[in-house]
Design a protein around this motif. Structure first.
Motif, mmCIF file in Angstrom:
data_model
loop_
_atom_site.group_PDB
_atom_site.id
_atom_site.type_symbol
_atom_site.label_atom_id
_atom_site.label_comp_id
_atom_site.label_asym_id
_atom_site.label_seq_id
_atom_site.Cartn_x
_atom_site.Cartn_y
_atom_site.Cartn_z
ATOM 1 N N PHE A 263 0.850 -1.199 0.000
ATOM 2 C CA PHE A 263 0.000 0.000 0.000
ATOM 3 C C PHE A 263 0.877 1.237 0.000
ATOM 4 C CE2 PHE A 263 -2.628 3.356 1.799
ATOM 5 C CZ PHE A 263 -3.784 3.214 1.044
ATOM 6 N N ALA A 264 0.654 2.111 -0.977
ATOM 7 C CA ALA A 264 1.427 3.344 -1.111
ATOM 8 C C ALA A 264 0.797 4.436 -0.258
ATOM 9 C CB ALA A 264 1.487 3.768 -2.577
ATOM 10 N N GLU A 265 1.463 4.797 0.824
ATOM 11 C CA GLU A 265 0.954 5.832 1.730
ATOM 12 C C GLU A 265 1.114 7.213 1.114
ATOM 13 O OE1 GLU A 265 -0.555 5.405 4.512
ATOM 14 O OE2 GLU A 265 -0.127 3.316 5.056
ATOM 15 N N ASN A 266 0.151 8.087 1.407
ATOM 16 C CA ASN A 266 0.225 9.473 0.934
ATOM 17 C C ASN A 266 1.046 10.320 1.907
ATOM 18 O OD1 ASN A 266 -1.529 8.429 -0.903
ATOM 19 N ND2 ASN A 266 -3.296 9.613 -0.269
ATOM 20 N N GLU A 267 2.357 10.147 1.863
ATOM 21 C CA GLU A 267 3.222 10.879 2.793
ATOM 22 C C GLU A 267 3.426 12.314 2.311
ATOM 23 O OE1 GLU A 267 6.812 8.702 3.077
ATOM 24 O OE2 GLU A 267 5.885 6.906 3.926
ATOM 25 N N ASN A 268 3.360 13.242 3.246
ATOM 26 C CA ASN A 268 3.603 14.667 2.959
ATOM 27 C C ASN A 268 2.742 15.160 1.794
ATOM 28 O OD1 ASN A 268 5.682 14.685 4.963
ATOM 29 N ND2 ASN A 268 7.087 13.808 3.451
ATOM 30 N N ASP A 269 1.473 14.782 1.815
ATOM 31 C CA ASP A 269 0.563 15.191 0.742
ATOM 32 C C ASP A 269 0.327 16.693 0.813
ATOM 33 O OD1 ASP A 269 -1.564 15.517 -1.061
ATOM 34 O OD2 ASP A 269 -2.291 13.496 -0.659
ATOM 35 N N PRO A 270 0.669 17.456 -0.242
ATOM 36 C CA PRO A 270 0.551 18.914 -0.179
ATOM 37 C C PRO A 270 -0.869 19.429 -0.436
ATOM 38 C CG PRO A 270 1.425 18.257 -2.308
ATOM 39 C CD PRO A 270 1.250 16.993 -1.510
ATOM 40 N N ARG A 271 -1.798 18.569 -0.752
ATOM 41 C CA ARG A 271 -3.139 19.020 -1.106
ATOM 42 C C ARG A 271 -3.917 19.480 0.124
ATOM 43 N NH1 ARG A 271 -5.569 13.943 -3.945
ATOM 44 N NH2 ARG A 271 -4.581 13.021 -2.104
ATOM 45 N N PRO A 272 -4.907 20.348 -0.076
ATOM 46 C CA PRO A 272 -5.739 20.782 1.050
ATOM 47 C C PRO A 272 -6.441 19.602 1.711
ATOM 48 C CG PRO A 272 -6.096 22.186 -0.863
ATOM 49 C CD PRO A 272 -5.249 21.050 -1.331
ATOM 50 N N GLU A 273 -6.702 19.720 3.009
ATOM 51 C CA GLU A 273 -7.307 18.630 3.768
ATOM 52 C C GLU A 273 -8.668 18.249 3.194
ATOM 53 O OE1 GLU A 273 -8.502 17.472 8.391
ATOM 54 O OE2 GLU A 273 -7.713 19.472 7.910
ATOM 55 N N ALA A 274 -9.405 19.231 2.695
ATOM 56 C CA ALA A 274 -10.743 18.946 2.163
ATOM 57 C C ALA A 274 -10.680 18.058 0.925
ATOM 58 C CB ALA A 274 -11.460 20.252 1.827
ATOM 59 N N ILE A 275 -9.676 18.266 0.096
ATOM 60 C CA ILE A 275 -9.518 17.455 -1.107
ATOM 61 C C ILE A 275 -9.172 16.021 -0.723
ATOM 62 C CG2 ILE A 275 -8.153 17.095 -3.196
ATOM 63 C CD1 ILE A 275 -10.040 19.406 -3.462
ATOM 64 N N ILE A 276 -8.280 15.861 0.243
ATOM 65 C CA ILE A 276 -7.909 14.527 0.719
ATOM 66 C C ILE A 276 -9.118 13.824 1.318
ATOM 67 C CG2 ILE A 276 -6.447 13.250 2.333
ATOM 68 C CD1 ILE A 276 -4.394 15.521 2.069
ATOM 69 N N ASP A 277 -9.910 14.578 2.111
ATOM 70 C CA ASP A 277 -11.111 14.002 2.731
ATOM 71 C C ASP A 277 -12.118 13.583 1.670
ATOM 72 O OD1 ASP A 277 -12.889 13.516 5.097
ATOM 73 O OD2 ASP A 277 -14.076 15.069 4.109
ATOM 74 N N LEU A 278 -12.282 14.402 0.619
ATOM 75 C CA LEU A 278 -13.211 14.086 -0.457
ATOM 76 C C LEU A 278 -12.768 12.814 -1.184
ATOM 77 C CD1 LEU A 278 -15.667 14.934 -2.180
ATOM 78 C CD2 LEU A 278 -14.098 16.257 -3.600
ATOM 79 N N GLU A 279 -11.478 12.695 -1.448
ATOM 80 C CA GLU A 279 -10.953 11.519 -2.135
ATOM 81 C C GLU A 279 -11.157 10.248 -1.306
ATOM 82 O OE1 GLU A 279 -6.783 10.934 -4.227
ATOM 83 O OE2 GLU A 279 -6.643 10.491 -2.084
ATOM 84 N N GLU A 280 -10.874 10.346 -0.019
ATOM 85 C CA GLU A 280 -10.936 9.164 0.843
ATOM 86 C C GLU A 280 -12.365 8.725 1.135
ATOM 87 O OE1 GLU A 280 -8.744 10.262 4.285
ATOM 88 O OE2 GLU A 280 -6.775 9.916 3.363
ATOM 89 N N ASN A 281 -13.311 9.673 1.098
ATOM 90 C CA ASN A 281 -14.669 9.352 1.545
ATOM 91 C C ASN A 281 -15.740 9.608 0.493
ATOM 92 O OD1 ASN A 281 -13.931 8.830 4.463
ATOM 93 N ND2 ASN A 281 -13.197 10.931 4.250
#
Length: 366
Positions: A263-281
């Motif tokens: 599993f490739a972890e998203n380390e040091n992801d520079p994207r806004p938290e909302a974008i990451i939350d949208l992708e994950e959920n």
């Protein structure tokens, strides 16, 4: 030594690619198979990641270029490839020759649009890895299905015989290459890496089984959060997870061991938290975080003109109140055609320069 299949999974493309390229760097000789449109980009990224000298150990191939390499080594490249015009002529000839045998399609024998549909259907069947004989197996069915299958099987069988007599059909390259692999070793000294695919055609799956039988390592990068679909086929990654399941089945049939996915972890992801939350959920309601992060807004517009006006106002607001430059902004749409009039008009009223990138027919620019 047992051959291996390993998946690299994760939703972040760069994180998956980093692991894939690190594994490629460990090999003395490898193939990287990507879709045709990603060949140049992948070669460039490999050079940047591995360095020019190390990247010489890796050959970037699409399935068509892989077939060409196999033909050059074992034979099969000689001959003239058939173009679309020749296919239409040959299909028309095959259809006319089968006229007396036809049951359901007899009335369509002399229709040019029907001939075009038959050529398109032949393309789909070949991509799916289905032969005229396999299609003919449905001719035993009762009613319309049996008649259609019988007619199409007869026409396609004659068409392919006529085609093979005078030409090479590029649609059969993967099939012919797979048949060559059944009698010749091509991958036993190569590690095979596969990237940028979400699925494969029927003929490509047959080629992949041949690869799994020969290559000591096959490593495939897939965009998904798990190789197992727990949503009943309705999830965001269901298509890719079905691909993973089919590949795992092929590996077992080929006698290759399936390793635990990386599993490739998203380390040091520079994207806004909302974008990451949208992708994950995405498609989950409500989001487990249960809070308004503010960086993503969902707007209901009345029509494309109302939507374009809102975007123009937002762009003007970002420029005047937050100091953004016009070149810092981008408008992304699945399909720009509904907005080709509304967006320019709205941005012109707002006094904002706008460049729209859209495909144009070559014939329109002689």
């Amino acid at each position: 030594m047992e051959n291996l299949l390993r998946f690299i999974i994760g939703t972040n493309e760069e994180a998956r690619r980093k692991i894939l390229y690190e594994d490629i760097a460990k090999e003395n000789s490898a193939f990287l198979i990507v879709p045709e449109q990603f060949s140049f980009e992948s070669e460039k990224l490999l050079d940047e990641f591995l360095g020019v000298e190390k990247s010489q150990n890796v050959e970037v191939l699409s399935f068509s270029r892989l077939c060409n390499s196999i033909f050059r080594k074992f034979g099969g490249i000689a001959g003239e490839y058939c173009d679309d015009t020749a296919k239409l002529l040959l299909m028309g000839a095959a259809l006319s020759a089968c006229e007396d045998e036809l049951k359901y399609y007899k009335k369509n024998v002399h229709g040019a649009p029907f001939i075009q549909k038959l050529v398109a259907a032949d393309t789909e069947l070949k991509n799916a890895g289905i032969s005229p004989a396999e299609l003919g197996a449905f001719s035993e069915s009762d009613g319309t299905l049996g008649e259609k299958a019988s007619d199409l099987s007869a026409v396609f069988e004659l068409y392919n015989a006529m085609l093979e007599k005078s030409y090479i059909d590029p649609l059969t390259d993967i099939k012919r290459a797979t048949e060559i692999l059944s009698e010749n070793d091509f991958f036993s000294d190569k590690a095979v890496f596969i990237d940028n695919f979400t699925g494969f055609t029927g003929s490509e799956y047959k080629m992949l089984r041949a690869i799994l039988e020969q290559a000591p390592l096959v490593e495939i990068s897939l965009c998904c959060d798990s190789v197992y679909d727990r949503t009943g086929g309705t999830g965001l990654f269901s298509k890719t997870q079905r691909t993973a399941g089919r590949l795992e089945k092929l590996a077992k049939e080929a006698g290759a061991a399936v390793k635990t996915p990386v599993f490739a972890e998203n380390e040091n992801d520079p994207r806004p938290e909302a974008i990451i939350d949208l992708e994950e959920n995405f498609l989950q309601s409500p989001s487990p975080k249960g809070k308004n992060l503010g960086e993503v807004r969902l707007i209901k517009a009345l029509d494309p003109y109302d939507e374009a006006n809102f975007v123009a106002v937002m762009a003007r607001t970002l420029a005047e109140e937050q100091g953004y430059r016009w070149r810092d902004m981008a408008i992304i749409a699945r399909d720009l055609s509904p907005y080709e009039h509304s967006l320019p008009a709205a941005f012109k009223r707002a006094g904002i320069p706008l460049y729209m990138d859209k495909a144009a027919e070559l014939s329109a620019h002689p």
